[in-house]
Design a protein around this motif. Structure first.
Motif, PDB file in Angstrom:
ATOM      1  N   GLY A 146       0.807  -1.216   0.000  1.00 20.30           N
ATOM      2  CA  GLY A 146       0.000   0.000   0.000  1.00 20.30           C
ATOM      3  C   GLY A 146       0.833   1.255   0.000  1.00 20.30           C
ATOM      4  O   GLY A 146       0.358   2.327  -0.405  1.00 20.30           O
ATOM      5  N   ALA A 147       2.080   1.160   0.474  1.00 23.22           N
ATOM      6  CA  ALA A 147       2.962   2.326   0.501  1.00 23.22           C
ATOM      7  C   ALA A 147       4.401   1.872   0.356  1.00 23.22           C
ATOM      8  O   ALA A 147       4.786   0.791   0.823  1.00 23.22           O
ATOM      9  CB  ALA A 147       2.789   3.124   1.795  1.00 23.22           C
ATOM     10  N   LEU A 148       5.196   2.700  -0.302  1.00 19.88           N
ATOM     11  CA  LEU A 148       6.638   2.509  -0.404  1.00 19.88           C
ATOM     12  C   LEU A 148       7.323   3.614   0.379  1.00 19.88           C
ATOM     13  O   LEU A 148       7.002   4.795   0.212  1.00 19.88           O
ATOM     14  CB  LEU A 148       7.097   2.566  -1.860  1.00 19.88           C
ATOM     15  CG  LEU A 148       6.470   1.582  -2.859  1.00 19.88           C
ATOM     16  CD1 LEU A 148       7.031   1.837  -4.248  1.00 19.88           C
ATOM     17  CD2 LEU A 148       6.717   0.141  -2.431  1.00 19.88           C
ATOM     18  N   VAL A 149       8.276   3.246   1.215  1.00 17.06           N
ATOM     19  CA  VAL A 149       9.114   4.217   1.911  1.00 17.06           C
ATOM     20  C   VAL A 149      10.441   4.269   1.174  1.00 17.06           C
ATOM     21  O   VAL A 149      11.127   3.248   1.038  1.00 17.06           O
ATOM     22  CB  VAL A 149       9.322   3.833   3.385  1.00 17.06           C
ATOM     23  CG1 VAL A 149      10.222   4.856   4.070  1.00 17.06           C
ATOM     24  CG2 VAL A 149       7.982   3.723   4.112  1.00 17.06           C
ATOM     25  N   LEU A 150      10.806   5.455   0.680  1.00 13.66           N
ATOM     26  CA  LEU A 150      12.043   5.636  -0.083  1.00 13.66           C
ATOM     27  C   LEU A 150      12.975   6.533   0.720  1.00 13.66           C
ATOM     28  O   LEU A 150      12.972   7.756   0.575  1.00 13.66           O
ATOM     29  CB  LEU A 150      11.734   6.263  -1.448  1.00 13.66           C
ATOM     30  CG  LEU A 150      10.645   5.578  -2.291  1.00 13.66           C
ATOM     31  CD1 LEU A 150      10.443   6.330  -3.604  1.00 13.66           C
ATOM     32  CD2 LEU A 150      10.994   4.118  -2.551  1.00 13.66           C
ATOM     33  N   PRO A 151      13.798   5.960   1.587  1.00  9.40           N
ATOM     34  CA  PRO A 151      14.658   6.757   2.453  1.00  9.40           C
ATOM     35  C   PRO A 151      16.047   6.986   1.844  1.00  9.40           C
ATOM     36  O   PRO A 151      16.770   6.031   1.557  1.00  9.40           O
ATOM     37  CB  PRO A 151      14.740   5.934   3.733  1.00  9.40           C
ATOM     38  CG  PRO A 151      14.573   4.523   3.284  1.00  9.40           C
ATOM     39  CD  PRO A 151      13.826   4.544   1.977  1.00  9.40           C
ATOM     40  N   GLU A 152      16.402   8.230   1.667  1.00 12.85           N
ATOM     41  CA  GLU A 152      17.758   8.614   1.264  1.00 12.85           C
ATOM     42  C   GLU A 152      18.248   7.830   0.038  1.00 12.85           C
ATOM     43  O   GLU A 152      19.353   7.278   0.038  1.00 12.85           O
ATOM     44  CB  GLU A 152      18.731   8.427   2.432  1.00 12.85           C
ATOM     45  CG  GLU A 152      18.367   9.210   3.676  1.00 12.85           C
ATOM     46  CD  GLU A 152      18.547  10.723   3.532  1.00 12.85           C
ATOM     47  OE1 GLU A 152      19.087  11.168   2.504  1.00 12.85           O
ATOM     48  OE2 GLU A 152      18.140  11.442   4.459  1.00 12.85           O
TER      49      GLU A 152
END
Length: 830
Positions: free
Chosen positions: A97-103
């Motif tokens: 449902g969501a993608l976290v794209l950190p740094e």
């Protein structure tokens, strides 16, 4: 539980993959007029291999920081690289449902194009994105790429490196309470302390028909910059964040400077959890349930680095200290032995100490063979430092009388090990207790499959701020043990009172800190630069720091997991799937534990189901159709609605919750160890429950009607008034407990410092009370009654009470090795 038994089962766990979220079924019993959509959350935290190769420190700490946020939010997750994402954006949206794209600062040209096209299709299918820091601004060689199509695909642009150490994050004007993420906050309210440096700003660039806005700003020196913005296009939501765990240290809760523990405290985790919820659920009004690591606000685990494993007196003192803590508060220790040094002391001295610690819930692992890993790990080093250490514990310690049969965890020395080396560790240990990012990323724990693909999944727990060696020995710091104690207690209190959500506090302790004087190690390593610095403060003893923490462990309503139990709980949080449907007054949640083995599922015991955004407290709970009297509501020592989960079996379970103004009693509101089962006798008003523990159990209950007493405990206290009475109890070791109500007219029992087995009425103003064995000494029992009381033993001996204010009367019951029944009577006068 024995290390050997638990470790032998570790490799057999987590076999079948859990069924896809789309296949989760749910039986809806809520009336159609009060129901809304079914939610089944899952996210992916995505890193870039190129970014790790270019500069591993920032991606590693940021990735693990977001695993901590996912755990706080209670959302199942995967840890992936950009090149592992499903290129079919619609299929990707169906899985996550969501993608976290950190740094994702660095991307190759191929991955840049691939990610751009994937995100366009993913967002078109309704997928949400949380972007932490600007993506793809460099290529894999560190060449500047800057703004480009990837930013356009996320409706944002670079805002440049802005702000400075005068800036801190605040709620933007007109944003307080106006958006799901900032609901409950006021305009201008501070969320973080000032940054250490500036940050990379992201500017929302909405297209026609797209909703967008700035929710949080970095303000300082008369300037403001967007720090958290949102963009919404149909069902797709994007959260733009200007760096949480990277530049600026926005997530830190302690800094070695003037503003050490900020007031008000750093509340950025509340915002991050809300942002993740909004990305997944939009403006859903609630209730919103989620798994929680434990049903308490905070959990505590001690990580002990045995650097002085070659000093027998320090070893003995440290083991004794840790065992005493387990017996008085239940907090368990993961004790890492430096095996090459322990051999100098002699395994015969280690064996009985290790056995006693394990019998109180602690576990033994390795802190390497010679303490000789310095941020670099390859197979040659692993053979020398890890394999030799495992051999020594398996063979030498076992031969001396400690039946290890496996080493379940590694505690590494000397800084952060790059995650590129995780496959080497994961092939040997299911649990890795590490350090190196604690100040900037104080919440970093979870299942990390980046680089490491293992069975069971590889669990990593970073230490919480701040390690004892920094307080006591670091030349850049200067505190007495008493000063360090005040600051460290403030940090732990921040975990328990501000972060909450079952947050795991894992402070790094050392045997030389506990057992040695403050003069013993002024410098850990000699450096010429230290000669030009002022001498740091020293203490005659380091114990004030550890004793202060020890006292807080006793005082706070915390959960106390064993080391491998903590690893199991994190694996459950990463892979267990759940879905729910809810209305304003009721919620039904299906928890799917299909694919887990039964031993792992038992670690559900003591976890929590936290329910956010409710209009009323929990009124009742049922699990698989059976009433479940174990939950807490705002006012039960916290501000949250949390169901205490018992031991469950593999498969699916249905949790039904109603909300209202009349929560049921009696009920269990806190337990510091795994809750195995709980049942209520509706006719007799009794509550019976079982708890699994080898160390101290602490528990709290809300009683109904008249005054209660607790059978099965070593002691208990009551407080409150009839009809709204609370009870707290303790017991060394687990077992079965029964909450009972004293007979009509029976004097109120305020305190019992020993076991009470039964309270009965035998006549007019004549009662009996039966005490269990308490051979260790006299037992204090305190009653509250307006008339004078008398206790008479079976041998005719009459006990006289010490009278106190508020009609309190305390008897000292002589110690006895067997059950003893006393007669309790009221005198004629007051």
């Amino acid at each position: 539980m024995r290390i050997s038994a638990r470790y032998a089962r570790m490799r057999a766990r987590f076999g079948p993959r859990i069924v896809a979220l789309a296949l989760v079924s749910i039986a809806v019993s809520i009336a159609a007029s009060d129901a809304r959509a079914v939610f089944a959350p899952r996210i992916a935290v995505v890193l870039s291999r190129e970014g790790v190769a270019l500069s591993s420190y920032i991606p590693q700490r940021t990735g693990h920081g977001w695993l901590g946020v996912a755990a706080l939010a209670g959302v199942p997750y995967a840890t992936l690289f950009v090149d592992e994402l499903e290129e079919d954006g619609a299929a990707l949206a169906g899985e996550y449902g969501a993608l976290v794209l950190p740094e994702l600062h660095a991307l190759s040209d191929g991955n840049y194009e691939r990610l751009t096209q994937t995100l366009i299709a993913y967002r078109a299918a309704g997928g949400a994105v949380l972007l932490d820091g600007p993506p793809g601004i460099w290529d894999e060689a560190g060449g500047w790429r800057g703004d480009g199509p990837l930013h356009a695909a996320l409706d944002c642009a670079l805002g440049g490196f802005v702000g400075d150490s005068r800036c801190h994050v605040t709620i933007a004007d007109a944003a307080g309470g106006a958006h799901f993420i900032t609901r409950g906050w006021s305009e201008g309210e501070a969320v973080t302390p000032p940054f250490t440096i500036g940050f990379n700003a992201l500017i929302a660039k909405p297209r026609a028909g797209i909703d967008a806005g700035v929710l949080l700003e970095a303000r300082g020196a008369g300037k403001s910059h967007p720090w958290l913005s949102y963009v919404q296009s149909g069902a797709s939501r994007v959260v733009l964040i200007g760096g949480v765990f990277g530049a600026g240290d926005a997530a830190s809760i302690f800094r070695n400077g003037a503003d050490r523990v900020p007031d008000p405290p750093n509340r950025v985790y509340d915002i991050l959890v809300a942002a993740l919820q909004w990305a997944l659920y939009g403006d859903a009004p609630g209730p919103i349930p989620a798994l929680q690591f434990c049903a308490a606000d905070a959990a505590v685990l001690i990580r002990l680095d045995g650097d002085h494993s070659n000093r027998s007196e320090d070893v003995a003192h440290t083991f004794s200290y840790l065992t005493d803590i387990a017996e008085e508060s239940g907090v368990a220790a993961a004790y890492g032995i430096v095996t090459g040094r322990a051999a100098e002391t002699g395994w015969a001295g280690f064996a009985p100490l290790a056995k006693r610690l394990e019998e109180r819930g602690g576990e033994i692992g390795t802190h390497t063979h010679s303490h000789d890993i310095y941020r670099v790990l390859d197979e040659e080093i692993a053979f020398r430092e890890l394999d030799e250490s495992v051999r020594a514990i398996d063979h030498d310690l076992t031969a001396a009388g400690y039946d290890a049969e496996g080493v379940p965890f590694l505690i590494n020395p000397n800084g952060m090990i790059p995650m590129t080396a995780y496959p080497i560790i994961a092939s040997r240990f299911p649990l890795f207790l590490t350090h190196g990012i604690s100040s900037s990323v104080p919440v970093a724990y979870g299942v990390s499959t980046w680089f490491a693909r293992s069975d069971p999944p590889f669990t990593v727990i970073y230490d919480s701020p701040v390690p004892d060696f920094q307080w006591l020995y670091e030349r850049n710091w200067s505190y007495t043990a008493e000063e360090a104690a005040d600051l460290q207690c403030a940090i732990l209190n921040h975990y328990a009172r501000s972060i909450r959500r079952g947050v795991l506090f894992d402070m790094m302790w050392h045997d030389y800190g506990i057992a040695s004087s403050g003069e013993d190690q002024a410098r850990l390593h000699f450096r010429w630069a230290d000669l030009f610095k002022p001498a740091r403060k020293k203490s005659a003893s380091n114990l004030p720091l550890f004793d202060a923490m020890r006292a807080m462990f006793r005082a706070l309503p915390i959960y106390c997991p064993e080391p491998l139990e903590a690893a199991d709980k994190l694996r459950i949080m990463q892979r267990a799937e759940y879905s729910w449907t809810a209305g304003e007054h009721a919620m039904e949640m299906t928890l799917d534990l299909t694919g887990f083995d039964e031993e792992t599922v038992r670690s559900m015991a003591g976890m929590g189901i936290r329910i956010d955004r409710t209009s009323a407290p929990i009124e009742s709970v049922a699990i698989d159709g059976r009433p479940h009297a174990a939950f807490r509501i705002p006012g039960d020592g916290g501000d949250d609605n949390v169901v205490i989960v018992p031991a469950l079996s593999a498969g699916k379970h249905v949790i039904e919750v109603t909300f209202g103004d009349h929560p049921g009693r009696p009920r269990l509101t806190h337990v510091s160890k795994p809750l195995l089962s709980i049942e209520q006798n509706l006719h007799g008003g009794e509550l019976q429950f079982s708890i699994d523990s080898e160390s101290l159990v602490r528990l709290d209950l809300e009683a109904d009607g008249s005054w209660p007493y607790l059978v099965g405990a070593d002691g208990f206290r009551t407080r409150g008034r009839p009809g709204a009475c609370a009870l707290s109890g303790t017991k060394l070791g687990g077992g079965t407990f029964t909450l009972r109500t004293i007979p009509p007219g029976f004097p109120r029992i305020v305190r019992a410092e020993g076991p009470v087995l039964a309270c009965d009425r035998t006549g007019n103003d004549v009662y009996s009370i039966t005490f269990g064995s308490h051979a260790g000494g006299d037992m204090a029992v305190e009653f509250q009654d307006e008339r004078a009381l008398r206790l008479r033993g079976p041998d005719g001996q009459t006990l006289t009470a010490v009278r106190q204010a508020d009609f309190r009367q305390t008897f000292m019951v002589p110690g006895s090795a067997r059950e003893t029944r006393f007669t309790l009577t009221r005198e004629d006068g007051p």
